[in-house]
Motif scaffolding. Structure first.
Motif, PDB file in Angstrom:
ATOM      1  N   HIS A  44     -52.253  73.217  -9.129  1.00 46.15           N
ATOM      2  CA  HIS A  44     -52.240  73.079 -10.599  1.00 46.15           C
ATOM      3  C   HIS A  44     -51.175  73.938 -11.298  1.00 46.15           C
ATOM      4  O   HIS A  44     -50.788  73.640 -12.419  1.00 46.15           O
ATOM      5  CB  HIS A  44     -53.605  73.458 -11.190  1.00 46.15           C
ATOM      6  CG  HIS A  44     -54.694  72.473 -10.872  1.00 46.15           C
ATOM      7  ND1 HIS A  44     -55.884  72.428 -11.555  1.00 46.15           N
ATOM      8  CD2 HIS A  44     -54.772  71.496  -9.935  1.00 46.15           C
ATOM      9  CE1 HIS A  44     -56.664  71.475 -11.051  1.00 46.15           C
ATOM     10  NE2 HIS A  44     -56.007  70.899 -10.060  1.00 46.15           N
ATOM     11  N   TRP A  45     -50.765  75.010 -10.648  1.00 45.99           N
ATOM     12  CA  TRP A  45     -50.000  76.040 -11.370  1.00 45.99           C
ATOM     13  C   TRP A  45     -48.652  75.573 -11.906  1.00 45.99           C
ATOM     14  O   TRP A  45     -48.159  76.108 -12.897  1.00 45.99           O
ATOM     15  CB  TRP A  45     -49.825  77.287 -10.503  1.00 45.99           C
ATOM     16  CG  TRP A  45     -48.951  77.123  -9.299  1.00 45.99           C
ATOM     17  CD1 TRP A  45     -49.344  76.657  -8.077  1.00 45.99           C
ATOM     18  CD2 TRP A  45     -47.570  77.431  -9.188  1.00 45.99           C
ATOM     19  NE1 TRP A  45     -48.289  76.647  -7.208  1.00 45.99           N
ATOM     20  CE2 TRP A  45     -47.174  77.123  -7.865  1.00 45.99           C
ATOM     21  CE3 TRP A  45     -46.608  77.937 -10.060  1.00 45.99           C
ATOM     22  CZ2 TRP A  45     -45.876  77.295  -7.398  1.00 45.99           C
ATOM     23  CZ3 TRP A  45     -45.312  78.120  -9.598  1.00 45.99           C
ATOM     24  CH2 TRP A  45     -44.943  77.799  -8.289  1.00 45.99           C
ATOM     25  N   ARG A  46     -48.063  74.560 -11.287  1.00 43.83           N
ATOM     26  CA  ARG A  46     -46.753  74.105 -11.781  1.00 43.83           C
ATOM     27  C   ARG A  46     -46.879  73.373 -13.119  1.00 43.83           C
ATOM     28  O   ARG A  46     -45.918  73.290 -13.890  1.00 43.83           O
ATOM     29  CB  ARG A  46     -46.099  73.182 -10.749  1.00 43.83           C
ATOM     30  CG  ARG A  46     -45.575  73.921  -9.548  1.00 43.83           C
ATOM     31  CD  ARG A  46     -45.055  72.958  -8.488  1.00 43.83           C
ATOM     32  NE  ARG A  46     -45.021  73.581  -7.178  1.00 43.83           N
ATOM     33  CZ  ARG A  46     -44.038  74.360  -6.750  1.00 43.83           C
ATOM     34  NH1 ARG A  46     -43.008  74.621  -7.521  1.00 43.83           N
ATOM     35  NH2 ARG A  46     -44.084  74.898  -5.549  1.00 43.83           N
ATOM     36  N   VAL A  88     -50.973  86.778 -15.385  1.00 45.07           N
ATOM     37  CA  VAL A  88     -50.228  87.524 -14.359  1.00 45.07           C
ATOM     38  C   VAL A  88     -49.104  88.354 -14.979  1.00 45.07           C
ATOM     39  O   VAL A  88     -48.738  88.152 -16.145  1.00 45.07           O
ATOM     40  CB  VAL A  88     -49.669  86.565 -13.273  1.00 45.07           C
ATOM     41  CG1 VAL A  88     -50.797  85.713 -12.679  1.00 45.07           C
ATOM     42  CG2 VAL A  88     -48.577  85.649 -13.830  1.00 45.07           C
ATOM     43  N   LYS A  89     -48.562  89.240 -14.179  1.00 46.16           N
ATOM     44  CA  LYS A  89     -47.472  90.107 -14.659  1.00 46.16           C
ATOM     45  C   LYS A  89     -46.208  89.279 -14.913  1.00 46.16           C
ATOM     46  O   LYS A  89     -45.987  88.256 -14.237  1.00 46.16           O
ATOM     47  CB  LYS A  89     -47.184  91.202 -13.627  1.00 46.16           C
ATOM     48  CG  LYS A  89     -48.276  92.261 -13.545  1.00 46.16           C
ATOM     49  CD  LYS A  89     -47.909  93.341 -12.537  1.00 46.16           C
ATOM     50  CE  LYS A  89     -49.015  94.377 -12.438  1.00 46.16           C
ATOM     51  NZ  LYS A  89     -48.771  95.342 -11.345  1.00 46.16           N
ATOM     52  N   VAL A 128     -47.472  84.183  -7.501  1.00 40.99           N
ATOM     53  CA  VAL A 128     -48.923  83.989  -7.604  1.00 40.99           C
ATOM     54  C   VAL A 128     -49.258  82.517  -7.322  1.00 40.99           C
ATOM     55  O   VAL A 128     -50.254  82.217  -6.658  1.00 40.99           O
ATOM     56  CB  VAL A 128     -49.442  84.429  -8.999  1.00 40.99           C
ATOM     57  CG1 VAL A 128     -50.926  84.101  -9.158  1.00 40.99           C
ATOM     58  CG2 VAL A 128     -49.204  85.925  -9.215  1.00 40.99           C
ATOM     59  N   GLY A 129     -48.421  81.616  -7.843  1.00 36.63           N
ATOM     60  CA  GLY A 129     -48.643  80.185  -7.605  1.00 36.63           C
ATOM     61  C   GLY A 129     -48.637  79.847  -6.123  1.00 36.63           C
ATOM     62  O   GLY A 129     -49.505  79.099  -5.643  1.00 36.63           O
ATOM     63  N   MET A 169     -54.126  90.022  -5.509  1.00 41.08           N
ATOM     64  CA  MET A 169     -52.822  90.685  -5.461  1.00 41.08           C
ATOM     65  C   MET A 169     -52.581  91.419  -6.771  1.00 41.08           C
ATOM     66  O   MET A 169     -53.146  91.041  -7.805  1.00 41.08           O
ATOM     67  CB  MET A 169     -51.717  89.644  -5.193  1.00 41.08           C
ATOM     68  CG  MET A 169     -51.725  88.462  -6.148  1.00 41.08           C
ATOM     69  SD  MET A 169     -50.908  86.983  -5.490  1.00 41.08           S
ATOM     70  CE  MET A 169     -49.236  87.577  -5.322  1.00 41.08           C
ATOM     71  N   PRO A 170     -51.784  92.474  -6.723  1.00 42.18           N
ATOM     72  CA  PRO A 170     -51.608  93.304  -7.925  1.00 42.18           C
ATOM     73  C   PRO A 170     -50.928  92.574  -9.088  1.00 42.18           C
ATOM     74  O   PRO A 170     -51.030  93.020 -10.232  1.00 42.18           O
ATOM     75  CB  PRO A 170     -50.733  94.473  -7.439  1.00 42.18           C
ATOM     76  CG  PRO A 170     -50.140  94.033  -6.148  1.00 42.18           C
ATOM     77  CD  PRO A 170     -51.071  93.031  -5.553  1.00 42.18           C
TER      78      PRO A 170
END
Ligand SMILES: [Cu+2]
Length: 183
Positions: free
Chosen positions: A171-173, A103-104, A111-112, A133-134
């Protein structure tokens, strides 16, 4: 511009050769007909600039694994050059599904949160839990246990710290790292 190399045959060798033929066939080879062999070879001049460019855009292969039962990638930091071709291989020896999304810079939380929201979306799994999403630049599919996938992309032109993360809801954390893009 081409370099021209002229290879001249040895006159002495030619005479030796023709006299050998003369012996076998018992003929006289007229001296004025013995001419040096001549060959012109064209070699393109190497373009130094092009070679430098080739070195810069040399592709990089990165292998990232998932640590079984730890909810972690086996790398927290990877480094690539801006604009470099990258081949990223993701291996999943874990017992559950994961993906890898780049991601940016500075957008991991956003995003998370969007990834978590996909848990309630009936089409979430079908979309591999990759939010549309961008902020999302590159993403693998959702990998099943024991699956391996290759993601190829061109590294961003802008240097910076680009987070990579698993967007399987929740999961993202834990499952995250940084792809450092350098000049
Ligand atoms: Cu995961």
């Amino acid at each position: 511009m081409k370099k021209r190399i002229i290879v001249s045959g040895c006159l002495v060798a030619s005479i030796a050769c023709s006299s050998a033929i003369a012996k076998v066939y018992e003929i006289v080879w007229p001296a004025h007909e013995v001419k040096p062999a001549r060959e012109v070879i064209h070699i393109p001049e190497p373009v130094a600039g092009a070679m430098e460019q080739q070195g810069q855009s040399q592709s990089k292969t990165i292998i990232i694994g998932i640590v079984p039962d730890r909810m972690q990638f086996d790398k927290e930091l990877i480094t690539v050059k801006a604009g470099q071709k990258v081949t990223l291989e993701l291996e999943n020896p874990d017992g559950m599904q994961h993906n890898l999304v780049i991601v940016k810079p500075g957008t991991l939380d956003k995003v998370g949160a969007a990834a978590d929201a996909m848990a309630r979306d009936p089409k979430g799994a079908q979309q591999h839990y990759v939010p549309k999403m961008p902020e999302v630049l590159f993403a693998t599919k959702l990998l099943n246990p024991e699956e391996v996938v290759t993601l190829t992309f061109t590294a961003p032109a802008q240097p910076g710290d680009y987070p990579f993360v698993c967007t399987f809801p929740g999961h993202w954390r834990m499952m995250k790292g940084i792809m450092k893009v350098v000049k």
